[in-house]
Design a protein around this motif. Structure first.
Motif, short mmCIF file in Angstrom:
data_model
loop_
_atom_site.label_atom_id
_atom_site.label_comp_id
_atom_site.label_asym_id
_atom_site.label_seq_id
_atom_site.Cartn_x
_atom_site.Cartn_y
_atom_site.Cartn_z
N LEU A 35 0.83 -1.21 0.00
CA LEU A 35 0.00 0.00 0.00
C LEU A 35 0.86 1.26 0.00
O LEU A 35 0.53 2.25 -0.66
N ASP A 36 1.97 1.23 0.73
CA ASP A 36 2.90 2.36 0.74
C ASP A 36 3.47 2.61 -0.66
O ASP A 36 3.55 3.74 -1.12
N ILE A 37 3.86 1.53 -1.33
CA ILE A 37 4.39 1.65 -2.70
C ILE A 37 3.32 2.17 -3.64
O ILE A 37 3.57 3.06 -4.45
N LEU A 38 2.11 1.66 -3.51
CA LEU A 38 1.00 2.10 -4.34
C LEU A 38 0.73 3.59 -4.15
O LEU A 38 0.52 4.32 -5.11
N GLU A 39 0.80 4.05 -2.92
CA GLU A 39 0.56 5.46 -2.63
C GLU A 39 1.66 6.35 -3.22
O GLU A 39 1.39 7.39 -3.78
N ARG A 40 2.90 5.91 -3.10
CA ARG A 40 4.04 6.71 -3.58
C ARG A 40 4.18 6.69 -5.10
O ARG A 40 4.44 7.71 -5.71
N LYS A 41 4.04 5.52 -5.70
CA LYS A 41 4.38 5.37 -7.11
C LYS A 41 3.20 5.10 -8.02
O LYS A 41 3.36 5.11 -9.23
N GLY A 42 2.04 4.82 -7.44
CA GLY A 42 0.86 4.56 -8.26
C GLY A 42 0.86 3.16 -8.83
O GLY A 42 1.74 2.34 -8.56
N LEU A 43 -0.13 2.92 -9.67
CA LEU A 43 -0.29 1.59 -10.27
C LEU A 43 0.86 1.19 -11.17
O LEU A 43 1.11 0.01 -11.38
N GLU A 44 1.59 2.16 -11.69
CA GLU A 44 2.71 1.86 -12.58
C GLU A 44 3.73 0.95 -11.91
O GLU A 44 4.43 0.19 -12.58
N ALA A 45 3.85 1.03 -10.60
CA ALA A 45 4.80 0.20 -9.87
C ALA A 45 4.44 -1.28 -9.91
O ALA A 45 5.28 -2.14 -9.67
N PHE A 46 3.19 -1.59 -10.25
CA PHE A 46 2.73 -2.97 -10.24
C PHE A 46 2.59 -3.56 -11.64
O PHE A 46 2.12 -4.68 -11.79
N VAL A 47 2.98 -2.82 -12.63
CA VAL A 47 2.83 -3.30 -14.01
C VAL A 47 4.07 -4.04 -14.45
O VAL A 47 5.15 -3.77 -14.12
#
Length: 47
Positions: A35-47
């Protein structure tokens, strides 16, 4: 993002996401980290 999509992204249950949103529980461990990564970097971090 829907609760079901977020739950899938974090590999957790929809009920866990619902409990986080209602304040019944707080995310911990890997879920909090993601969730911290999602907040900082957005969905692009999970692609």
């Amino acid at each position: 993002m829907s609760q079901s999509v977020l739950a899938s992204l974090l590999n957790t249950s929809i009920s866990a996401v619902q409990q986080w949103e209602s304040g019944e529980k707080r995310p911990g461990g890997p879920s909090q980290r993601l969730l911290d990564i999602l907040e900082r970097k957005g969905l692009e971090a999970f692609v």
